[in-house]
Design an enzyme around this catalytic site. Structure first.
Site, PDB file in Angstrom:
ATOM      1  N   ARG A  23      67.895  30.211  17.328  1.00 11.94           N
ATOM      2  CA  ARG A  23      67.130  30.170  18.500  1.00 11.94           C
ATOM      3  C   ARG A  23      66.761  28.614  18.743  1.00 11.94           C
ATOM      4  NH1 ARG A  23      62.802  34.108  17.391  1.00 11.94           N
ATOM      5  NH2 ARG A  23      62.969  32.951  15.484  1.00 11.94           N
ATOM      6  N   HIS A  62      42.388   2.969  25.781  1.00  9.63           N
ATOM      7  CA  HIS A  62      40.973   3.741  26.081  1.00  9.63           C
ATOM      8  C   HIS A  62      40.298   4.173  25.022  1.00  9.63           C
ATOM      9  CE1 HIS A  62      43.902   4.512  30.088  1.00  9.63           C
ATOM     10  NE2 HIS A  62      43.060   3.434  30.150  1.00  9.63           N
ATOM     11  N   LYS A  72      40.596  12.069  19.348  1.00  7.62           N
ATOM     12  CA  LYS A  72      41.718  12.552  19.994  1.00  7.62           C
ATOM     13  C   LYS A  72      42.830  13.021  19.203  1.00  7.62           C
ATOM     14  CE  LYS A  72      41.087   9.486  23.810  1.00  7.62           C
ATOM     15  NZ  LYS A  72      41.574   8.189  24.578  1.00  7.62           N
ATOM     16  N   HIS A 119      43.108   3.797  22.161  1.00  7.11           N
ATOM     17  CA  HIS A 119      44.403   4.318  22.178  1.00  7.11           C
ATOM     18  C   HIS A 119      45.026   3.972  23.483  1.00  7.11           C
ATOM     19  CE1 HIS A 119      47.238   7.703  23.218  1.00  7.11           C
ATOM     20  NE2 HIS A 119      47.687   7.572  22.179  1.00  7.11           N
ATOM     21  N   TYR A 132      46.523  15.459  25.078  1.00  9.33           N
ATOM     22  CA  TYR A 132      45.301  14.793  24.368  1.00  9.33           C
ATOM     23  C   TYR A 132      44.489  16.130  24.058  1.00  9.33           C
ATOM     24  CZ  TYR A 132      46.620  10.736  27.111  1.00  9.33           C
ATOM     25  OH  TYR A 132      47.124   9.868  28.099  1.00  9.33           O
ATOM     26  N   ASP A 169      43.592  -0.738  34.412  1.00  3.11           N
ATOM     27  CA  ASP A 169      43.895  -1.098  33.099  1.00  3.11           C
ATOM     28  C   ASP A 169      44.326  -2.601  33.207  1.00  3.11           C
ATOM     29  OD1 ASP A 169      43.373   1.459  32.031  1.00  3.11           O
ATOM     30  OD2 ASP A 169      45.652   1.830  31.933  1.00  3.11           O
TER      31      ASP A 169
END
Length: 199
Positions: A23, A62, A72, A119, A132, A169
């Site tokens: 499957r 971040h 995280k 990160h 996350y 950013d």
């Protein structure tokens, strides 16, 4: 799961053991007890976030101020991306160093990012989606943004054309500015300090 610690202390790559059949495939993506056993730190998710991005999108770097701090557990659930963690813990033996992983939906690779570590990622496919699982809820005003193109970090993103970035950013401070502003977490051995004291 197979677990490998990265060059950034406390950051780990988890690779699930897949069970295939006619499957398709099944695997456990997250076991909090295993994360806690490996890291030695409690991990109880408070929030789950997703972001979907076009190819060549750069998000990060971040993090979240300590306190409240935020660990995280990230994985790519569609497509593929180049994932980067950066040690932003003042006093860490690897302060300013990074680790790069390629995350894709097929492999199920996951990265655990401890408190105080930044990160970011670059998407390698169209419509890439990252998940996350985070240890604290969103608290406005606690985010720490470091410019992912900061020359002091010199992160190996590997893009061949200018990446898509948010204005936030692109205009974020560099690591030296964040250090001078006193917003980064402090490392003392295996203990991460809050701004006003240890936890």
């Amino acid at each position: 799961m197979d677990v490998v610690e990265t060059r950034v202390p406390g950051a780990f790559v988890f690779t699930p053991r897949q069970i295939p059949d006619e499957r398709g495939v099944f695997f456990e993506a997250l076991r909090c007890d295993q994360v806690e056993e490996v890291t030695g730190v409690p991990f109880r998710p408070e929030q789950i976030n997703y972001s979907a991005s076009r190819r060549n999108t750069l998000r990060g770097i971040h993090g979240v101020a300590v306190p409240p701090g935020q660990a995280k557990y990230v994985t790519c659930v569609r497509g593929a991306l180049r994932d980067v963690v950066v040690d932003l813990r003042v006093g860490s033996p690897t302060f300013g160093e990074h680790h790069v992983s390629v995350l894709d939906a097929g492999s199920g690779h996951c990265v655990y990012v401890p408190e105080g570590v930044g990160h970011g990622f670059l998407t390698l496919t169209e419509d890439a989606c990252i998940c996350y699982v985070v240890s604290t809820r969103y608290v406005p005003g606690t985010q720490i943004d470091i410019n992912p193109l900061d020359a002091d970090l010199a992160l190996p993103w590997g893009f061949t054309e200018p990446p898509l970035m948010s204005r936030k950013d692109a205009q974020a401070q560099g690591m030296r500015e964040a250090l001078a502003a006193g917003v980064l977490a402090h490392w003392r051995g295996a203990v991460l300090e809050h701004t006003e004291g240890r936890h």
